[in-house]
Enzyme design. Structure first.
Site, PDB file in Angstrom:
ATOM      1  N   LYS A   1       0.822  -1.731   0.188  1.00 23.35           N
ATOM      2  CA  LYS A   1      -0.198   0.042   0.170  1.00 23.35           C
ATOM      3  C   LYS A   1       0.829   1.210  -0.158  1.00 23.35           C
ATOM      4  CE  LYS A   1      -3.413   2.658   2.269  1.00 23.35           C
ATOM      5  NZ  LYS A   1      -4.035   2.960   3.830  1.00 23.35           N
TER       6      LYS A   1
ATOM      7  N   GLY B   1      -8.006   9.487   9.183  1.00 26.20           N
ATOM      8  CA  GLY B   1      -8.718   9.265  12.031  1.00 26.20           C
ATOM      9  C   GLY B   1      -9.458  10.404  11.848  1.00 26.20           C
TER      10      GLY B   1
ATOM     11  N   ALA C   1      -9.338   5.977   4.261  1.00 26.99           N
ATOM     12  CA  ALA C   1      -9.453   7.045   4.937  1.00 26.99           C
ATOM     13  C   ALA C   1     -11.004   8.313   5.515  1.00 26.99           C
ATOM     14  CB  ALA C   1      -8.789   8.351   4.533  1.00 26.99           C
TER      15      ALA C   1
ATOM     16  N   ASN D   1     -10.143   1.592   9.962  1.00 19.15           N
ATOM     17  CA  ASN D   1      -8.867   1.239  11.296  1.00 19.15           C
ATOM     18  C   ASN D   1      -9.704   2.322  11.883  1.00 19.15           C
ATOM     19  OD1 ASN D   1      -5.210   1.559  11.596  1.00 19.15           O
ATOM     20  ND2 ASN D   1      -7.095   0.846  12.979  1.00 19.15           N
TER      21      ASN D   1
END
Length: 255
Positions: free
Chosen positions: A95, A156, A182, A204
């Protein structure tokens, strides 16, 4: 099913390994998500140890590992990290992440395209994290990337699909899988991405920092399945006016 390069995936939910409280919680959440592709930063792995706290549990899970070049600021640094990953993990999947801006972590489009060309020529299966730029995504596809990973919002940030209109163009034009990466902060965001036609999403933070990461992982798994079904079913188009579900035409004709 989703095919990227030479690998087929049953799950369209890809996951990351950062921000979890501990390795045990990480593996439980990943297992609950059903994810078959897990990304991890090479900078966080202890290659000197035979029992790394992140790597060893993932290998036991049996998921496909996708090392990333997070921390690289140039194409050359990304190539170095990718070669290190290939040597250490025996994989040519990478990635590509090049984001020198430490505040917003936005990808550098120039270095990303340059790095993608270098990595493809070096025999890597390249999945680049990039801006939601239709022109850039097409260029990345043309140089040989196996998929493109445009952002929904900054890493995030949990803001969802702020780039929705551009993502739609990318999805319409792409001849390779599109993985939204993202900004996915809730299962509803993942569902929206799949309804839009994205091939997969990578999540994530939303899972790792949830009060109960395992339950959140399960929620994302269900949302992904619902989004895929909704896309396959063909959702009704929105309208600016009301359309009766039970028209009175035939009833009035009888009267």
């Amino acid at each position: 099913m989703l095919k990227i390069a030479d690998t087929t995936f049953h799950s369209r939910l890809f996951t990351g390994t950062g921000k979890f409280a501990n390795a045990n919680l990480m593996t439980q959440a990943i297992a609950a998500s059903g994810s078959q592709l897990v990304t991890m930063a090479m900078k966080r792995i202890d290659l000197q140890s035979g029992n790394d706290a992140i790597l060893a549990p993932l290998q036991k899970l049996g998921v496909k590992l996708l090392p990333n070049t997070s921390g690289a600021k140039t194409a050359e640094e990304a190539l170095f990290a990718a070669r290190l990953a290939r040597e250490a993990l025996a994989t040519n999947w990478i990635k590509l992440e090049i984001h020198p801006d430490v505040k917003y972590l936005l990808p550098d489009p120039i270095e990303t395209l340059k790095g993608a060309e270098m990595l493809v020529k070096d025999g890597f299966v390249v999945l680049p994290y990039c801006s939601a730029d239709p022109v850039l995504c097409k260029r990345l596809e043309e140089v040989g990337c196996a998929a493109v990973m445009p952002l929904g919002a900054p890493i995030g940030s949990n803001q969802g699909l702020l780039t929705r209109d551009f993502l739609q163009i990318i999805i319409e034009q792409a001849q390779v899988p599109v993985v939204i990466d993202a900004g996915i902060g809730a299962p509803s965001h993942a569902l929206e991405a799949l309804e839009l036609g994205a091939d997969a999403v990578l999540v994530n933070t939303a899972i790792a920092v949830a009060r109960n990461p395992v339950k959140m992982a399960q929620a994302f798994r269900i949302a992904i399945e619902a989004g895929e079904l909704s896309y396959q079913a063909g959702r009704a188009s929105p309208k600016q006016h009301a359309v009766a579900s039970s028209p009175l035409t035939d009833f009035l004709r009888v009267l």
